[in-house]
Design a protein around this motif. Structure first.
Motif, PDB file in Angstrom:
ATOM      1  N   TRP A 166       8.442   4.538  13.046  1.00  0.00           N
ATOM      2  CA  TRP A 166       8.883   2.825  12.435  1.00  0.00           C
ATOM      3  C   TRP A 166       7.504   2.682  11.320  1.00  0.00           C
ATOM      4  N   GLU A 167       6.722   3.714  11.108  1.00  0.00           N
ATOM      5  CA  GLU A 167       5.587   3.491   9.777  1.00  0.00           C
ATOM      6  C   GLU A 167       6.971   5.006   8.770  1.00  0.00           C
ATOM      7  N   HIS A 184       9.533   5.045   8.627  1.00  0.00           N
ATOM      8  CA  HIS A 184      11.440   4.769   8.132  1.00  0.00           C
ATOM      9  C   HIS A 184      11.307   3.710   6.337  1.00  0.00           C
ATOM     10  N   CYS A 185       9.907   3.138   7.210  1.00  0.00           N
ATOM     11  CA  CYS A 185       9.664   1.990   5.809  1.00  0.00           C
ATOM     12  C   CYS A 185       9.712   2.803   4.279  1.00  0.00           C
ATOM     13  N   GLN A 186       8.793   3.737   4.870  1.00  0.00           N
ATOM     14  CA  GLN A 186       8.314   4.720   3.415  1.00  0.00           C
ATOM     15  C   GLN A 186       7.370   5.987   3.222  1.00  0.00           C
ATOM     16  N   ARG A 195       4.862   8.290   3.705  1.00  0.00           N
ATOM     17  CA  ARG A 195       3.622   8.128   3.802  1.00  0.00           C
ATOM     18  C   ARG A 195       2.503   9.443   3.865  1.00  0.00           C
ATOM     19  N   SER A 227       7.629  12.272   5.660  1.00  0.00           N
ATOM     20  CA  SER A 227       9.314  11.209   5.180  1.00  0.00           C
ATOM     21  C   SER A 227       9.739  11.780   6.340  1.00  0.00           C
ATOM     22  N   THR A 283      15.656  10.084  10.059  1.00  0.00           N
ATOM     23  CA  THR A 283      16.599   8.814  10.185  1.00  0.00           C
ATOM     24  C   THR A 283      17.623   8.444  10.958  1.00  0.00           C
ATOM     25  N   TYR A 298      16.005   7.147  14.334  1.00  0.00           N
ATOM     26  CA  TYR A 298      15.487   5.560  14.123  1.00  0.00           C
ATOM     27  C   TYR A 298      16.579   4.699  13.881  1.00  0.00           C
ATOM     28  N   ALA A 350       6.987  -7.584   6.962  1.00  0.00           N
ATOM     29  CA  ALA A 350       7.445  -7.007   5.925  1.00  0.00           C
ATOM     30  C   ALA A 350       8.184  -6.141   6.140  1.00  0.00           C
ATOM     31  N   ARG A 351       8.046  -5.589   7.388  1.00  0.00           N
ATOM     32  CA  ARG A 351       8.775  -4.471   7.638  1.00  0.00           C
ATOM     33  C   ARG A 351      10.469  -4.956   8.757  1.00  0.00           C
ATOM     34  N   LYS A 352      11.235  -3.481   8.697  1.00  0.00           N
ATOM     35  CA  LYS A 352      12.493  -4.411   8.829  1.00  0.00           C
ATOM     36  C   LYS A 352      12.331  -3.511  11.069  1.00  0.00           C
TER      37      LYS A 352
END
Length: 118
Positions: free
Chosen positions: A27-28, A30-32, A34, A79, A85, A88, A114-116
């Motif tokens: 989940w984290e 997928h956003c960007q 980290r 990533s 992906t 996900y 803020a997250r999908k």
């Protein structure tokens, strides 16, 4: 060590994402991308040891990419790979089902705007 045989595709998928933290890591990421410290802050309750272990397993399965930058102090970013992906994206319907389940059961959950969603 991964099993050599499975009963069905879901069994094989659960072998990759099983455990308490891997889906939250997905989940984290997928956003960007980290850094480790960011992941640790964004996933409350996970210990450093377990997060390292889960990231290594996801990396070994080709789900997560670990990029090491030649800097001082060292910089490492995580990533999702294209394969990660796709995992996900496959979890999307399960996330939708979970949302409906929480509503049906009257369970509370944190809504992160803020997250999908999955």
């Amino acid at each position: 060590m991964k099993r050599q045989s499975y009963q069905c595709g879901l069994d094989a998928a659960m072998d990759v994402i099983g455990g308490k933290w891997k889906v939250l890591i997905l989940w984290e990421l997928h956003c960007q991308e980290r850094r480790f410290g960011e992941l640790r802050r964004l996933i409350p309750g996970v210990s450093e040891k377990v997060l390292i272990q889960q990231l290594r397993e996801l990396e070994a399965d080709g789900i997560v990419h670990r990029e090491i930058y030649d800097e001082v102090p060292p910089k490492v970013e995580y990533s999702l790979t294209m394969y990660g992906t796709s995992l996900y994206d496959a979890l999307g319907p399960l996330g939708f089902w979970g949302e409906r389940h929480m509503e049906r059961a009257g369970l509370e959950h944190q809504l992160v705007v803020a997250r999908k969603p999955l």
